[in-house]
Design a protein around this motif. Structure first.
Motif, PDB file in Angstrom:
ATOM      1  N   ALA A 143       0.824  -1.209   0.000  1.00 17.69           N
ATOM      2  CA  ALA A 143       0.000   0.000   0.000  1.00 17.69           C
ATOM      3  C   ALA A 143       0.859   1.260   0.000  1.00 17.69           C
ATOM      4  N   GLY A 144       0.178   2.401  -0.084  1.00 14.41           N
ATOM      5  CA  GLY A 144       0.857   3.676  -0.136  1.00 14.41           C
ATOM      6  C   GLY A 144       1.680   3.970   1.098  1.00 14.41           C
ATOM      7  N   HIS A 145       2.836   4.631   0.908  1.00 16.31           N
ATOM      8  CA  HIS A 145       3.687   5.136   1.977  1.00 16.31           C
ATOM      9  C   HIS A 145       4.393   4.037   2.766  1.00 16.31           C
ATOM     10  N   ILE A 160       0.357  -5.368   2.666  1.00 14.90           N
ATOM     11  CA  ILE A 160       1.033  -4.518   3.649  1.00 14.90           C
ATOM     12  C   ILE A 160       0.258  -3.212   3.746  1.00 14.90           C
ATOM     13  N   HIS A 161      -0.255  -2.902   4.919  1.00 10.69           N
ATOM     14  CA  HIS A 161      -1.092  -1.725   5.151  1.00 10.69           C
ATOM     15  C   HIS A 161      -0.297  -0.445   4.950  1.00 10.69           C
ATOM     16  N   GLN A 162      -0.985   0.624   4.540  1.00 10.73           N
ATOM     17  CA  GLN A 162      -0.321   1.901   4.310  1.00 10.73           C
ATOM     18  C   GLN A 162       0.404   2.391   5.562  1.00 10.73           C
ATOM     19  N   PHE A 163       1.548   3.032   5.345  1.00  4.88           N
ATOM     20  CA  PHE A 163       2.418   3.610   6.362  1.00  4.88           C
ATOM     21  C   PHE A 163       3.174   2.586   7.206  1.00  4.88           C
ATOM     22  N   VAL A 164       3.027   1.321   6.937  1.00  7.13           N
ATOM     23  CA  VAL A 164       3.767   0.299   7.683  1.00  7.13           C
ATOM     24  C   VAL A 164       5.236   0.299   7.260  1.00  7.13           C
ATOM     25  N   ARG A 165       6.125   0.036   8.207  1.00 10.31           N
ATOM     26  CA  ARG A 165       7.546  -0.189   7.926  1.00 10.31           C
ATOM     27  C   ARG A 165       7.862  -1.670   8.139  1.00 10.31           C
ATOM     28  N   THR A 176      -0.988 -13.141   4.264  1.00  6.24           N
ATOM     29  CA  THR A 176      -0.868 -12.449   5.543  1.00  6.24           C
ATOM     30  C   THR A 176      -1.197 -10.970   5.350  1.00  6.24           C
ATOM     31  N   MET A 177      -1.977 -10.427   6.270  1.00  5.68           N
ATOM     32  CA  MET A 177      -2.266  -8.991   6.273  1.00  5.68           C
ATOM     33  C   MET A 177      -1.439  -8.341   7.368  1.00  5.68           C
ATOM     34  N   GLY A 193      -1.462 -10.760  10.515  1.00  5.73           N
ATOM     35  CA  GLY A 193      -0.098 -11.152  10.827  1.00  5.73           C
ATOM     36  C   GLY A 193       0.289 -10.932  12.276  1.00  5.73           C
ATOM     37  N   GLN A 194       0.929 -11.955  12.867  1.00  6.01           N
ATOM     38  CA  GLN A 194       1.534 -11.855  14.177  1.00  6.01           C
ATOM     39  C   GLN A 194       3.029 -12.091  14.034  1.00  6.01           C
TER      40      GLN A 194
END
Length: 265
Positions: A143-145, A160-165, A176-177, A193-194
């Motif tokens: 996702a973005g960023h 991968i959700h936005q703004f995640v590192r 996996t989310m 995801g864990q």
């Protein structure tokens, strides 16, 4: 328009005025290269690849059929402002991959480093920053960023959700989310995801010394079971460790983040 004399361009390809095509490039049938695209030497575009926008692609990168690179962001806030995409050297972009340019609100740049592999059908959104030697497996979505550091593997059908590192050397399992930051060398898996451990296989493949792996195991246990909040445990680790790899985790956890962290399950 600047096309090097050694470039091999199929007669059916469209090269818009203003494009720069470097030495040794190969442009296959029915490709579309936009006016603001710059291809370094020996870039290969197989049939029906589309490259648009203010896009720069490094030498020896290979783009397979039906990939769409440099289109405008899928962001309703985007208002036509000029933004860019940079892709490094020797990166492989497989069929049906989509990569968007940046947005004004995100710094205006989407970046992919050297020696990456983007497998078929994956998506890299606006303002994402991918470092080097990253593998994004089939149909994964970034996702973005998002920021992904060196040597990360993202499994197929993952998001991968936005703004995640995602820290250096981490691995994300298939389907996996990922909604929060992932520490360097972490192993994440599951529908939501864990953090289930360390990427031990990846560390061994890279030739990391056994003593460093032992230090990482101990650090993970302290992060999982130590006293205090997650960042407090990381701070104590930084005061006690002399391991370069553990210190990378500490620096990552103590760094600026737009999300919270995935913590050990």
């Amino acid at each position: 328009m600047s096309i090097h004399a050694s470039a091999d361009i199929h007669a059916s390809a469209v090269i818009e005025p203003g494009a720069v095509i470097g030495a040794g490039c190969k442009i296959g049938p029915f490709c579309w290269i936009g006016a603001n695209v710059q291809l370094a030497e020996n870039v290969a575009c197989l049939s029906h690849a589309v490259i648009r926008g203010h896009t720069q692609i490094g030498s020896e990168t290979k783009i397979f059929s039906f990939a769409v690179i440099g289109e405008i962001p899928q962001d309703l806030k985007f208002n036509g402002e000029e933004s860019t995409l940079e892709i490094g050297q020797r990166t492989t972009i497989r069929e049906h991959v989509t990569v968007n340019t940046g947005t004004q609100g995100g710094g205006g740049l989407t970046f992919i480093g050297d020696d990456c592999l983007l497998m078929a059908g994956c998506h890299i959104a606006h303002d994402a920053r991918l470092a080097n030697r990253i593998i994004i497996v089939n149909s994964a979505a970034i996702a973005g960023h998002v920021v992904i550091e060196d040597d990360v593997i993202v499994g197929g059908l993952s998001g991968i959700h936005q703004f995640v590192r995602v820290g250096k050397g981490a691995i994300i399992g298939a389907v996996t989310m990922v909604t929060n930051d992932v520490i360097p060398y972490g192993l994440v898996q599951g529908p939501r995801g864990q953090l289930d451990g360390l990427n031990l296989v990846g560390l061994k493949r890279r030739g990391v010394d056994r003593s460093d792996i032992t230090s990482l195991r101990a650090a993970f246990q302290m992060l999982a079971q130590g006293e205090g909040a997650f960042q407090d445990r990381a701070k104590r680790l930084g005061e006690e460790t002399d391991s370069y790899y553990v210190q990378e985790i500490v620096n990552f956890v103590m760094g600026e983040s737009g999300r919270s962290f995935l913590t050990p399950g």
